[in-house]
Motif scaffolding. Sequence first.
Motif, PDB file in Angstrom:
ATOM      1  N   PRO A 156       0.828  -1.215   0.000  1.00 15.04           N
ATOM      2  CA  PRO A 156       0.000   0.000   0.000  1.00 15.04           C
ATOM      3  C   PRO A 156       0.857   1.258   0.000  1.00 15.04           C
ATOM      4  CG  PRO A 156       0.008  -1.035   2.171  1.00 15.04           C
ATOM      5  CD  PRO A 156       0.697  -1.977   1.241  1.00 15.04           C
ATOM      6  N   ARG A 157       0.468   2.218  -0.803  1.00 15.67           N
ATOM      7  CA  ARG A 157       1.148   3.505  -0.842  1.00 15.67           C
ATOM      8  C   ARG A 157       0.384   4.497   0.029  1.00 15.67           C
ATOM      9  NH1 ARG A 157       4.597   3.643  -5.302  1.00 15.67           N
ATOM     10  NH2 ARG A 157       4.170   2.123  -6.933  1.00 15.67           N
ATOM     11  N   ARG A 159      -1.792   7.541   0.544  1.00 16.61           N
ATOM     12  CA  ARG A 159      -2.854   7.998  -0.358  1.00 16.61           C
ATOM     13  C   ARG A 159      -2.682   9.482  -0.651  1.00 16.61           C
ATOM     14  NH1 ARG A 159      -7.902   5.211  -0.027  1.00 16.61           N
ATOM     15  NH2 ARG A 159      -8.887   7.013   0.960  1.00 16.61           N
ATOM     16  N   HIS A 160      -1.620   9.768  -1.386  1.00 14.01           N
ATOM     17  CA  HIS A 160      -1.277  11.139  -1.760  1.00 14.01           C
ATOM     18  C   HIS A 160      -0.737  11.110  -3.178  1.00 14.01           C
ATOM     19  CE1 HIS A 160       1.308  15.000  -0.990  1.00 14.01           C
ATOM     20  NE2 HIS A 160       0.288  15.215  -1.782  1.00 14.01           N
ATOM     21  N   LEU A 177     -10.057  10.905  -6.991  1.00 12.23           N
ATOM     22  CA  LEU A 177      -9.168  10.519  -5.900  1.00 12.23           C
ATOM     23  C   LEU A 177      -9.585  11.182  -4.590  1.00 12.23           C
ATOM     24  CD1 LEU A 177      -5.712  10.561  -7.719  1.00 12.23           C
ATOM     25  CD2 LEU A 177      -6.893   8.560  -6.793  1.00 12.23           C
ATOM     26  N   ARG A 180     -12.276   9.579  -2.702  1.00 12.93           N
ATOM     27  CA  ARG A 180     -11.877   8.363  -1.985  1.00 12.93           C
ATOM     28  C   ARG A 180     -11.000   8.681  -0.778  1.00 12.93           C
ATOM     29  NH1 ARG A 180     -13.048   6.767  -7.139  1.00 12.93           N
ATOM     30  NH2 ARG A 180     -13.597   4.561  -7.457  1.00 12.93           N
ATOM     31  N   TRP A 182      -8.239  10.624  -0.771  1.00 13.03           N
ATOM     32  CA  TRP A 182      -6.849  10.902  -1.077  1.00 13.03           C
ATOM     33  C   TRP A 182      -6.552  12.387  -0.896  1.00 13.03           C
ATOM     34  CZ3 TRP A 182      -3.035   7.979  -4.287  1.00 13.03           C
ATOM     35  CH2 TRP A 182      -3.306   6.601  -4.286  1.00 13.03           C
ATOM     36  N   ALA A 512      -8.568   5.675 -10.505  1.00 11.30           N
ATOM     37  CA  ALA A 512      -8.740   5.759  -9.058  1.00 11.30           C
ATOM     38  C   ALA A 512      -9.021   4.380  -8.459  1.00 11.30           C
ATOM     39  CB  ALA A 512      -9.872   6.727  -8.726  1.00 11.30           C
ATOM     40  N   LEU A 515      -5.712   2.492  -8.359  1.00  6.92           N
ATOM     41  CA  LEU A 515      -4.841   2.979  -7.293  1.00  6.92           C
ATOM     42  C   LEU A 515      -5.353   2.595  -5.919  1.00  6.92           C
ATOM     43  CD1 LEU A 515      -4.022   6.546  -8.676  1.00  6.92           C
ATOM     44  CD2 LEU A 515      -2.457   4.613  -8.481  1.00  6.92           C
ATOM     45  N   ASN A 516      -6.665   2.460  -5.778  1.00  6.71           N
ATOM     46  CA  ASN A 516      -7.256   2.169  -4.475  1.00  6.71           C
ATOM     47  C   ASN A 516      -7.470   0.678  -4.244  1.00  6.71           C
ATOM     48  OD1 ASN A 516      -7.756   4.188  -2.546  1.00  6.71           O
ATOM     49  ND2 ASN A 516      -9.930   3.696  -2.499  1.00  6.71           N
TER      50      ASN A 516
END
Length: 546
Positions: A156-157, A159-160, A177, A180, A182, A512, A515-516
């Motif tokens: 996991p990164r 959330r930015h 984003l 969600r 971010w 999105a 990424l999520n």
Amino acid sequence: MNWQSMWSERTHFVIFDAAYGDGAAFQKTLHAWRNDPQRPARLHYIALANEALPGYRRIAQIEDAVTLDLLTAPLDAALEQLTARLDAIWLHGARDAGTRFAHALGKLAAPGALLDAEGLTHTQIEALAHAGFAWEPGAQRAVYASRRPQAEAGAPRARHAIVIGAGLAGAAACERLCARGWKVTLIERHAQPAREASGNLAGISMPLLSKDDNLMTRLSRAAFLYAQAYWDRVSENSIERARCGVLQLARDPAHAEVQRAIAAGRAYPPDFAEWLEAPAATELLGAPAPDGAWLFRQGGWIRPASACGAMLTACGEALVRHFGAGTVTLDKRGADWCAIDAAGEVLARAPVLVLANGTGAVDVPLAAGLPLAAVRGQVTHLAEGSAPVLPFVLCREAYLTPAVGGLHSLGASYDDDADPALRQLSQDENLAKIRTMLGAPALGSEAPLLGRVGFRCVAPDRMPLVGALPDPDAAGRIERLRDVPRHDGVYGLLGYASRGLTWAPLAAELLAAQLNGEPLPLEADLVAALDPARFLLRERRRSEVG
């Protein structure tokens, strides 16, 4: 079904319903989610439906934390094209679906996923057991207990994200984003959003049709349907637009025959696409339409800058804006990407970088290997009253909008040069096309040279680029898209050509979701068709064959 015992305090819970029906089960689940203090942060409901239009359809909900996907396809085909990890499965109405779906369902089920079934055959139960589902004695209820290795989720990164570009692509990325949770930093070289290709006075939104329902048509349909609901939800009356309909004239008798075949073979709902023969099309147009036309009642025009503004406003305080940033340098420092201005100041740093700057992307080394072209488009503006008053957008080789702010927009040219200035030749070409469409040889003959020039970002296959950007310098054999090395944390929303108003919302939703770590809103083959690495894969395959 009662899923509350399973979803308690989960971050994300995904349900698959094999028969959506009238939606009562979804509404019941939604009610339970809303009233459960220990509900999951996000609820994703995926259901097989019998909709009028085929394919996947993501339907926006009141809460950003709830997602509804309706899949109109046979059960096995729908599951084989689904990218998701299912936590709960309600399998009913599937008695006549054969057994092929069992293997696909086993690949999608999360460890410990609950399967609740009704009316399955003994053969289907055996197939699901072989796929990894352990059945309770005497009940059509099972838990996914396979020890088969599953693809592990990436680390996991934070959330930015940094988003480069504040046109339709970038603004939609920011909104999807931020919705969600971010944190997003937007960097735009101009002092305001929508100053490049998204700066036209009015753009049109409409679906595409084809006889073979090809990839472009399927993408267009899914994106158009998603965008219609999306603009309604985001706008709060701040978007300048009109869902006035689009009338698309057939080019000639041969083209009309193809359109009739599409109309006969697809049986589209009239509110989506209706084929009009010459008498009806002529009556609607008020001018000869000898070859007929398509009427897209839900299509229309939108002022792109107002759409960008509405999306950015919807981001609220989660979005940090840097306008007038000029040219920035992108540099990887540790785990983060940094955006650095001409004075050497770090404007932003984040682990995720999204390039949504259209033709400007080709000047960024990270995207230099992408085969993107800048195509000049000159739009002509005619003063209100100098063109016929039409209640809809008219199009064929060109388009003509109703007056917006006292001006009709018509065009746009497709020119293979980089001249940013208005020129008479392009205006004459635009006017000639509209004159032919309307049978009005004098239309605009005295019009001054007025309009706007923009440069579309276009890929060779005319499809957008959505997803992680490839690293063309990486060595090694590449056989599939998943084998293509990627720039760490770098993504693209590029190549929208002249369809940004249709594509931007769903493309941003797709990115999105990627990424999520959520279920994707499109079929797997469409996601692959949009992958920015598709060109590098084709190039490597050609070189190996050669």
